[in-house]
Design an enzyme around this catalytic site. Structure first.
Site, PDB file in Angstrom:
ATOM      1  N   GLU A 100      13.153 -10.289   7.853  1.00 32.74           N
ATOM      2  CA  GLU A 100      12.014 -10.496   6.945  1.00 32.74           C
ATOM      3  C   GLU A 100      12.522 -10.757   5.528  1.00 32.74           C
ATOM      4  O   GLU A 100      13.417 -10.061   5.036  1.00 32.74           O
ATOM      5  CB  GLU A 100      11.104  -9.267   6.937  1.00 32.74           C
ATOM      6  CG  GLU A 100       9.905  -9.474   6.012  1.00 32.74           C
ATOM      7  CD  GLU A 100       9.010  -8.255   5.903  1.00 32.74           C
ATOM      8  OE1 GLU A 100       8.288  -7.978   6.877  1.00 32.74           O
ATOM      9  OE2 GLU A 100       9.045  -7.582   4.859  1.00 32.74           O
ATOM     10  N   THR A 120       6.962 -12.954   3.833  1.00 34.16           N
ATOM     11  CA  THR A 120       5.770 -12.155   3.512  1.00 34.16           C
ATOM     12  C   THR A 120       4.824 -12.930   2.588  1.00 34.16           C
ATOM     13  O   THR A 120       5.183 -13.966   2.017  1.00 34.16           O
ATOM     14  CB  THR A 120       6.141 -10.810   2.854  1.00 34.16           C
ATOM     15  OG1 THR A 120       6.725 -11.085   1.583  1.00 34.16           O
ATOM     16  CG2 THR A 120       7.101 -10.010   3.707  1.00 34.16           C
ATOM     17  N   ARG A 135      -4.351  -8.303   8.009  1.00 37.13           N
ATOM     18  CA  ARG A 135      -5.498  -8.114   7.127  1.00 37.13           C
ATOM     19  C   ARG A 135      -5.045  -7.992   5.675  1.00 37.13           C
ATOM     20  O   ARG A 135      -5.670  -8.525   4.773  1.00 37.13           O
ATOM     21  CB  ARG A 135      -6.286  -6.861   7.527  1.00 37.13           C
ATOM     22  CG  ARG A 135      -7.616  -6.772   6.796  1.00 37.13           C
ATOM     23  CD  ARG A 135      -8.147  -5.379   6.782  1.00 37.13           C
ATOM     24  NE  ARG A 135      -7.263  -4.481   6.062  1.00 37.13           N
ATOM     25  CZ  ARG A 135      -7.455  -3.184   5.977  1.00 37.13           C
ATOM     26  NH1 ARG A 135      -8.483  -2.644   6.594  1.00 37.13           N
ATOM     27  NH2 ARG A 135      -6.614  -2.419   5.297  1.00 37.13           N
ATOM     28  N   ALA A 163      -7.845  -8.045  11.127  1.00 38.08           N
ATOM     29  CA  ALA A 163      -6.841  -8.993  11.629  1.00 38.08           C
ATOM     30  C   ALA A 163      -7.263  -9.670  12.938  1.00 38.08           C
ATOM     31  O   ALA A 163      -6.938 -10.833  13.156  1.00 38.08           O
ATOM     32  CB  ALA A 163      -5.507  -8.276  11.801  1.00 38.08           C
ATOM     33  N   TYR A 201       1.549  -0.320  14.788  1.00 39.01           N
ATOM     34  CA  TYR A 201       1.893   0.902  14.045  1.00 39.01           C
ATOM     35  C   TYR A 201       2.411   1.981  14.982  1.00 39.01           C
ATOM     36  O   TYR A 201       1.701   2.430  15.873  1.00 39.01           O
ATOM     37  CB  TYR A 201       0.663   1.390  13.269  1.00 39.01           C
ATOM     38  CG  TYR A 201       0.240   0.336  12.273  1.00 39.01           C
ATOM     39  CD1 TYR A 201       0.837   0.268  11.023  1.00 39.01           C
ATOM     40  CD2 TYR A 201      -0.672  -0.664  12.627  1.00 39.01           C
ATOM     41  CE1 TYR A 201       0.523  -0.747  10.133  1.00 39.01           C
ATOM     42  CE2 TYR A 201      -0.995  -1.694  11.744  1.00 39.01           C
ATOM     43  CZ  TYR A 201      -0.396  -1.717  10.502  1.00 39.01           C
ATOM     44  OH  TYR A 201      -0.683  -2.735   9.632  1.00 39.01           O
TER      45      TYR A 201
END
Ligand code: FAD
Length: 300
Positions: A12, A43, A102, A119, A149
């Site tokens: 990332e 991102t 989201r 989302a 998560y």
């Protein structure tokens, strides 16, 4: 479905904040490219606050490197028309991987507002845009990822709600998920068990943070609304100097990486914070099997 012989590898990055940061990011990108990752994610600020910088980085990856970008997008604070516009712009520019998020709610809000609130609705919208471009996408569909998560999302009532939401995102058309930061093997193993029991079938890629900076970990945990691992934090704080701290942090991340691969993780997604060293140290110690020439015609 037969599993790949190689675990997925990805990194990332975040869009550079100024031209100095951009220069050093291009060097980071070059170093990461040498490891032949399957994709590199970029991102996106909530409500597209850094949209042009994100698009600049995506353009760099597409035009100047062999890397395949996964563009994060957030729906909070944007209208449906704005979201369609950005999705179309990315697809027209050659992006084929989107991470539909989201985004965090603005300070003081407890409920999302707007036309696309969660989302799963955003995934559905992306699939709608895609279905209007089937001819243009004949050589490859869009891959849509979502967040998962292992530690409870702060707005969720329970870990079970997190998994129900993940199932809703899969039902809306998500192909894969990447996890938020977590610290223990049992966090990831628990998520996998809950998800499979609930009927989630998409791959859940563990997002790993090199545990080299206690300051950064505290900040990230604050942002994500989770508790850092106390034992790890204490060990990092007590390390005698920066070198000892780095080596302890890399070691702990490698241990977690091996553990989640043992649990059946489909690969590893490494958060880099735009600095390659810690992520590359973790990768080297993990010694992940890679295809001989990933993405090149040589392997066809
Ligand atoms: P959702 O899946 O919509 O869930 C948000 C919350 O709402 C959860 O608590 C969920 O349980 C609840 N919920 C969902 N659907 C419903 C419903 N129908 N009714 C009631 N409650 C519901 N943020 C950024 O701003 N930019 C980034 O680039 C970025 N990248 C990320 C990458 C990864 C891999 C991860 C894990 C997170 C990333 N985030 C990013 C953070 C993310 O935007 C936040 O965690 C955000 O608060 C939730 O996003 P989500 O996509 O999981 O939302």
């Amino acid at each position: 479905m037969s599993p790949s012989a190689y675990p997925a590898l990805s990194f990332e990055l975040y869009p550079p904040r100024n031209s100095e940061a951009q220069e050093s990011l291009w060097t980071t990108v070059q170093r990461l490219e040498e490891t032949r990752p399957d994709f590199v994610s970029v991102t996106y600020g909530a409500a597209g606050s850094n949209r042009e910088a994100a698009i600049g980085l995506l353009r760099h990856l597409l035009t100047d490197t062999t890397l395949k970008p996964l563009a994060h997008l957030t729906c909070v604070g944007s209208t449906r028309v704005e979201l369609v516009e950005i999705v179309e712009r990315l697809l027209d520019g050659g992006v084929r991987g989107l991470l539909a998020l989201r985004g965090d709610l603005p300070e003081g809000r407890t409920e999302p507002s707007g036309e696309i609130r969660y989302a799963d609705e955003f995934v559905r919208l992306i699939r709608e845009v895609e279905s209007g471009r089937t001819a243009q996408l004949a050589a490859g569909k869009v891959s849509v990822g979502v967040a998962a998560y292992a530690m409870r999302h702060p707005e969720s009532e329970s870990l079970e709600q997190d998994v129900a939401v993940l199932l809703a995102k899969e039902a809306a058309g998500a192909d894969f998920a990447i996890t938020q930061i977590f610290f223990r093997r049992s966090d990831y193993a628990g998520l996998l068990t809950r998800a499979r029991d609930a009927g989630v079938t998409i791959p859940i890629i563990p997002g790993l943070i090199p545990f080299t900076s206690p300051r950064r970990l505290t900040k990230l945990c604050d942002l994500a609304g989770i508790e850092p691992d106390r034992d790890l934090m204490a060990r990092l704080e007590e390390a005698e100097d920066d070198d000892a701290r780095r080596s302890l942090g890399v070691g702990a991340t490698v241990e977690l990486g091996r553990a989640v691969l043992d649990e059946g993780a489909p690969g590893i997604h490494l958060y880099t914070f735009n600095q390659p060293t810690a992520a590359l140290d973790v990768l080297e110690a993990l010694d992940l099997a890679r295809p001989p020439e990933a993405g090149s015609a040589v392997t066809l």
